[in-house]
Design a protein around this motif. Structure first.
Motif, PDB file in Angstrom:
ATOM      1  N   ILE A 194       0.860  -1.186   0.000  1.00 58.38           N
ATOM      2  CA  ILE A 194       0.000   0.000   0.000  1.00 58.38           C
ATOM      3  C   ILE A 194       0.899   1.240   0.000  1.00 58.38           C
ATOM      4  CG2 ILE A 194      -1.741   1.317   1.278  1.00 58.38           C
ATOM      5  CD1 ILE A 194      -2.715  -1.329   2.470  1.00 58.38           C
ATOM      6  N   PRO A 195       0.694   2.204  -0.889  1.00 61.72           N
ATOM      7  CA  PRO A 195       1.529   3.409  -0.899  1.00 61.72           C
ATOM      8  C   PRO A 195       1.488   4.142   0.434  1.00 61.72           C
ATOM      9  CG  PRO A 195       0.214   3.273  -2.901  1.00 61.72           C
ATOM     10  CD  PRO A 195      -0.296   2.195  -1.985  1.00 61.72           C
ATOM     11  N   TYR A 196       2.601   4.771   0.782  1.00 64.76           N
ATOM     12  CA  TYR A 196       2.723   5.465   2.068  1.00 64.76           C
ATOM     13  C   TYR A 196       1.608   6.501   2.231  1.00 64.76           C
ATOM     14  CZ  TYR A 196       5.270   7.455   6.068  1.00 64.76           C
ATOM     15  OH  TYR A 196       5.635   7.886   7.327  1.00 64.76           O
ATOM     16  N   GLY A 197       1.373   7.301   1.193  1.00 61.76           N
ATOM     17  CA  GLY A 197       0.356   8.343   1.274  1.00 61.76           C
ATOM     18  C   GLY A 197      -1.047   7.776   1.450  1.00 61.76           C
ATOM     19  N   ALA A 198      -1.363   6.699   0.738  1.00 60.42           N
ATOM     20  CA  ALA A 198      -2.685   6.084   0.862  1.00 60.42           C
ATOM     21  C   ALA A 198      -2.885   5.490   2.253  1.00 60.42           C
ATOM     22  CB  ALA A 198      -2.859   5.005  -0.202  1.00 60.42           C
ATOM     23  N   PHE A 199      -1.843   4.878   2.786  1.00 57.57           N
ATOM     24  CA  PHE A 199      -1.890   4.310   4.134  1.00 57.57           C
ATOM     25  C   PHE A 199      -2.161   5.423   5.143  1.00 57.57           C
ATOM     26  CE2 PHE A 199      -0.411   2.479   8.046  1.00 57.57           C
ATOM     27  CZ  PHE A 199      -0.471   1.095   7.908  1.00 57.57           C
TER      28      PHE A 199
END
Length: 401
Positions: free
Chosen positions: A167-172
């Motif tokens: 999961i991308p850092y920003g989405a997380f």
């Protein structure tokens, strides 16, 4: 299958109780012994054991530890603590400041290290201000657990989940930051209500803190690297690559000998992770076939309330990192694993506030507080930690549905 199950059960039993009775074998030693027995029993080959170790997780943890060590040597945590003590004019404002700093730092730095740095500082500050230090130290532990929920780099289990789920850092962060923010507000409310005499009074605080010692050059270098890392995280760069490069760059500074930094790294924790990766891989290969996965489907782990409850209970039985590793094969085989990974990250982290034994961060605070003559009993923690855990996990389930 029997050998793998016995090795797994024995390893997790020692991890749950902390030490093998009648010996000096601790959690890290149990994980290493369990991993070696998985190979010795023929459950895994050496090559399979090597492949089971998630190097992304270890690299990310190592890089973050180096950055935190440099921040500590620079005096960053002393400055943050002194700033709160100087600007808080009322006990409730001081409590809010401790929660914001502990939770905010834990969102980007590994929460265990934040507790390690902040606990003695908060203890000294509250004693100097002649306040009851217990609720403020509980705030350090509870806020660090809650704040670390927000990002992949907040705690070890999130680091693992970030590596497993991609999961991308920003989405997380976008999904879990609201949960963390609501949880920090709940912690402030419950702690204030539990110590009404301390926080609902007309008492005024007069700062008597000694002038903090800090290294301007090292602080600027460390902050530049840390902020740069966070920026690259949100830009979508692989967190493990960013962290290990950032940590390695800080070893170039002439202001701190690398040997001092190495002594700050939690090598037993890295070894514990490596061992657990192998132990769980052995069980997964030997016992988690189609029948076990089909049984998990009947448990409805794809439903957030069910998964949150299972993760919370398991995290309090064997700790959150082992719990995540146990649930990993079931979550990654779901039809839509991404929402489940987020629920698992949320519940396994927030469950750490249930008791003093719920997370390593709690134990760090309790043990370091004792060095200052401050006792935090099980029930003292539990009367706030238990309802806080239930409330925050319920908030998390509602926000992640």
């Amino acid at each position: 299958m029997l050998a793998a199950a016995l090795v797994f059960a024995a390893t997790y039993l020692v991890i749950a109780i902390g030490r093998l009775p009648g010996s000096r074998l601790d959690r890290t030693g149990a994980a290493l012994l369990g991993a070696s027995l998985m190979v010795a029993s023929g459950t895994l080959t050496l090559e399979e054991a090597y492949r089971a170790i998630d190097l992304e997780t270890l690299a990310l943890l190592l890089g973050m530890m180096i950055v935190v060590a440099n921040l500590r040597f620079a005096g960053f945590f002393h400055l943050a603590n002194a700033w709160i003590a100087r600007h808080a004019r009322h006990p409730l404002a001081l409590l809010a400041g401790v929660i914001v700093v502990s939770g905010g730092l834990s969102a980007f730095l590994v929460n265990d290290t934040v507790c390690l740095m902040l606990t003695p500082l908060v203890a000294e500050a509250t004693l100097a201000l002649r306040r009851n230090p217990v609720p403020y130290l509980l705030a350090v532990a509870m806020a660090s657990n809650i704040g670390s929920t927000a990002t992949i780099t907040g705690n070890p289990q999130n680091i693992m989940i970030g590596s497993f789920s991609h999961i991308p850092y920003g989405a997380f962060a976008a999904a879990l930051s609201p949960v963390a923010a609501a949880g920090l507000a709940a912690a402030l409310l419950l702690l204030a209500l539990a110590w009404r005499g301390e926080f609902f009074s007309r008492a005024r605080l007069v700062a008597v803190m000694p002038r903090p010692r800090w290294n301007r050059g090292l602080l600027l270098e460390s902050l530049a690297v840390a902020l740069g890392m966070v920026a690259f995280f949100f830009l979508g760069q692989p967190p493990a690559k960013v962290a290990i490069v950032g940590g390695a760059l800080l070893l170039l500074t002439p202001r701190v000998k690398p040997e001092r930094v190495y002594r700050e790294i939690d090598w037993p924790l890295l070894l514990l992770f490596a061992g657990l990766f192998v132990v769980v891989a052995g069980l997964e290969k030997a016992a988690l076939g189609p029948e076990a996965l089909a049984y998990a489907e009947r448990l409805r782990l794809d439903h957030p309330p069910v998964l949150a409850l299972v993760a919370a209970v398991l995290s309090n039985l064997v700790s959150n990192v082992p719990a995540v590793l146990v649930l990993k094969p079931f979550v990654q085989n779901l039809a839509e694993p991404r929402p489940a990974w987020l629920v698992l990250a949320m519940a396994s982290t927030l469950a750490g506030n249930f008791t003093t034994l719920g997370s390593v961060a709690n134990l760090i605070v309790v043990q370091r507080a004792r060095r200052h003559g401050i006792e935090i009993g099980f029930w003292t923690y539990f009367k706030v930690g238990a309802p806080l855990t239930v409330i925050t996990i319920a908030i998390g389930v509602l926000l992640l549905r």
